[in-house]
Design a protein around this motif. Structure first.
Motif, PDB file in Angstrom:
ATOM      1  N   ASP A  79       3.512   8.978  -4.784  1.00 54.63           N
ATOM      2  CA  ASP A  79       1.915   9.543  -4.904  1.00 54.63           C
ATOM      3  C   ASP A  79       2.178  11.268  -4.451  1.00 54.63           C
ATOM      4  O   ASP A  79       1.297  11.705  -4.021  1.00 54.63           O
ATOM      5  CB  ASP A  79       1.016   9.003  -4.023  1.00 54.63           C
ATOM      6  N   MET A  80       3.531  11.725  -4.621  1.00 50.81           N
ATOM      7  CA  MET A  80       3.890  13.009  -4.307  1.00 50.81           C
ATOM      8  C   MET A  80       3.452  13.438  -2.785  1.00 50.81           C
ATOM      9  O   MET A  80       3.210  14.658  -2.372  1.00 50.81           O
ATOM     10  CB  MET A  80       3.220  13.874  -5.354  1.00 50.81           C
ATOM     11  N   VAL A  81       3.478  12.413  -2.007  1.00 52.85           N
ATOM     12  CA  VAL A  81       2.971  12.868  -0.549  1.00 52.85           C
ATOM     13  C   VAL A  81       3.973  11.576   0.399  1.00 52.85           C
ATOM     14  O   VAL A  81       4.123  10.547   0.166  1.00 52.85           O
ATOM     15  CB  VAL A  81       1.627  12.706  -0.419  1.00 52.85           C
TER      16      VAL A  81
ATOM     17  N   ASN B 160       1.956  25.174   6.451  1.00 56.16           N
ATOM     18  CA  ASN B 160       1.742  25.006   5.170  1.00 56.16           C
ATOM     19  C   ASN B 160       2.887  25.352   4.240  1.00 56.16           C
ATOM     20  O   ASN B 160       2.822  26.063   3.021  1.00 56.16           O
ATOM     21  CB  ASN B 160       0.346  25.831   4.834  1.00 56.16           C
TER      22      ASN B 160
ATOM     23  N   CYS C 157       8.469   9.327  -2.125  1.00 57.49           N
ATOM     24  CA  CYS C 157       7.946  10.689  -2.530  1.00 57.49           C
ATOM     25  C   CYS C 157       7.482  10.530  -4.001  1.00 57.49           C
ATOM     26  O   CYS C 157       6.334  11.356  -4.420  1.00 57.49           O
ATOM     27  CB  CYS C 157       9.029  11.545  -2.654  1.00 57.49           C
TER      28      CYS C 157
ATOM     29  N   PRO D 183       5.249  22.855   3.054  1.00 55.13           N
ATOM     30  CA  PRO D 183       5.816  21.646   2.734  1.00 55.13           C
ATOM     31  C   PRO D 183       7.432  21.394   1.957  1.00 55.13           C
ATOM     32  O   PRO D 183       8.021  20.602   2.456  1.00 55.13           O
ATOM     33  CB  PRO D 183       4.821  20.921   1.797  1.00 55.13           C
TER      34      PRO D 183
ATOM     35  N   ASN E 270       3.293  10.338   3.593  1.00 54.70           N
ATOM     36  CA  ASN E 270       2.111  10.180   4.322  1.00 54.70           C
ATOM     37  C   ASN E 270       2.513   9.547   5.850  1.00 54.70           C
ATOM     38  O   ASN E 270       3.702   9.307   6.203  1.00 54.70           O
ATOM     39  CB  ASN E 270       1.157   9.301   3.744  1.00 54.70           C
TER      40      ASN E 270
ATOM     41  N   GLN F  11       3.524  17.250   1.509  1.00 53.59           N
ATOM     42  CA  GLN F  11       3.117  17.378   0.010  1.00 53.59           C
ATOM     43  C   GLN F  11       4.496  17.423  -0.522  1.00 53.59           C
ATOM     44  O   GLN F  11       5.356  18.289  -0.204  1.00 53.59           O
ATOM     45  CB  GLN F  11       2.215  18.241  -0.395  1.00 53.59           C
TER      46      GLN F  11
END
Length: 311
Positions: free
Chosen positions: A120-122, A62, A117, A64, A124, A258
């Motif tokens: 959607d700020m992710v 966790n 990036c 990121p 995936n 994230q």
């Protein structure tokens, strides 16, 4: 104490990286895989393994910001620090592949990462898969185009005689070193960031990135000391392509990453800036060369970047 863990983590990653390259090349030679393929795939992936382990470990822990900025920072370091230092110490000629293949593909991967990036700020799983598939296409077409003209003198033919027992021992050493190196580095970086009250993004884009780029710097300095001509802008650019395609691609497939706002507003912009700066440095004022003046200029801008990041 946290700085000790960071340093010890770096040391283990360097040891693990060295042994994974040796064992991978030795195995490949035993299976009669051509040196061209080994250079483009096995060695390239093995040298990116420390960054991959660190990013996966950070994503699963966790953290990121460390997972992605380890790569962004490493790409900045390869151009702005490693390349600037070897330009200062040794005059570098840039070949035509820089314009035809190396730089456009590196910048293409950088733009693709940026788009993923900011959307959607992710980062995936689908986007990670796209990065990995894009990398595989890059490798395939590079192998097809190279036609055995690639400089692969750094692959040691003597490794073909390495015993199976020694290869297994090397693999065990590399596995343990990479695992614990990533553990120490990520935990040390997270705790150090909390200790001095700055973000994980800053620590990862600076200290962690420099640490994971030490193998590239060390290899370049050794080549300079031996007066070898194998120092290549293309090698460092290739490392940047693999960092985005394999490290971030595989990490995102395992666990979506994230993206913090500061990474988009600062670090990714700097990564693109240094990529464009490299192009202008090669073109102007003297085309196709990188010397002391250009090296000092890039190094100065790197220190500006680090200073602004900590401020």
């Amino acid at each position: 104490m946290n700085l000790f863990f960071i340093f010890f983590g770096f040391l283990l990653l360097v040891i693990g990286g060295e042994f994974i390259v040796r064992s991978s090349v030795a195995l490949s030679l035993k299976f009669n895989i051509s040196k061209l393929v080994i250079g483009m795939t096995v060695v390239a992936f093995a040298t990116s393994l420390p960054e991959l382990i660190v990013s996966i470990n950070a994503a699963l822990s966790n953290s990121p910001a460390i997972a992605i900025n380890n790569v962004i920072g490493s790409n900045i370091v390869n151009i702005a620090l490693v390349l600037s230092i070897i330009s200062i110490l040794s005059f570098i000629k840039v070949d035509k592949n820089f314009y035809r293949q190396d730089w456009p593909i590196m910048f293409g991967f950088s733009i693709l990462l940026t788009v993923f990036c900011i959307t959607d700020m992710v980062l995936n799983r689908v986007e990670g898969a796209i990065l990995v598939v894009s990398l595989l296409f890059f490798i395939y077409f590079s192998l097809k185009k190279s036609d055995n003209k690639l400089n692969i003198d750094d692959i040691d033919d003597k490794l073909v005689s390495t015993s199976n027992t020694k290869i297994i021992i090397w693999l065990l050493i590399s596995s343990v070193s990479l695992y614990f190196g990533a553990e120490f580095l990520v935990n040390g970086a997270v705790n150090f960031a909390k200790q001095i009250n700055i973000s994980e993004a800053v620590i990862s884009v600076s200290i962690v990135a420099i640490g994971t780029s030490i193998p590239e710097l060390a290899a370049s300095l050794i080549a300079i000391a031996k007066k070898e001509k194998g120092i290549s802008v293309g090698n460092l650019i290739g490392s940047n392509i693999f960092n985005i395609g394999s490290v971030l691609g595989i990490t995102a497939i395992i666990k979506p990453i994230q993206i913090a706002q500061e990474i988009i507003e600062r670090d990714i912009i700097w990564m693109l800036f240094f990529a464009l700066l490299l192009l202008f440095m090669v073109i102007l004022p003297r085309r196709n060369d990188l010397g002391k003046l250009k090296g000092f200029f890039m190094l100065l801008l790197y220190f500006v970047f680090i200073t602004l990041a900590f401020i």
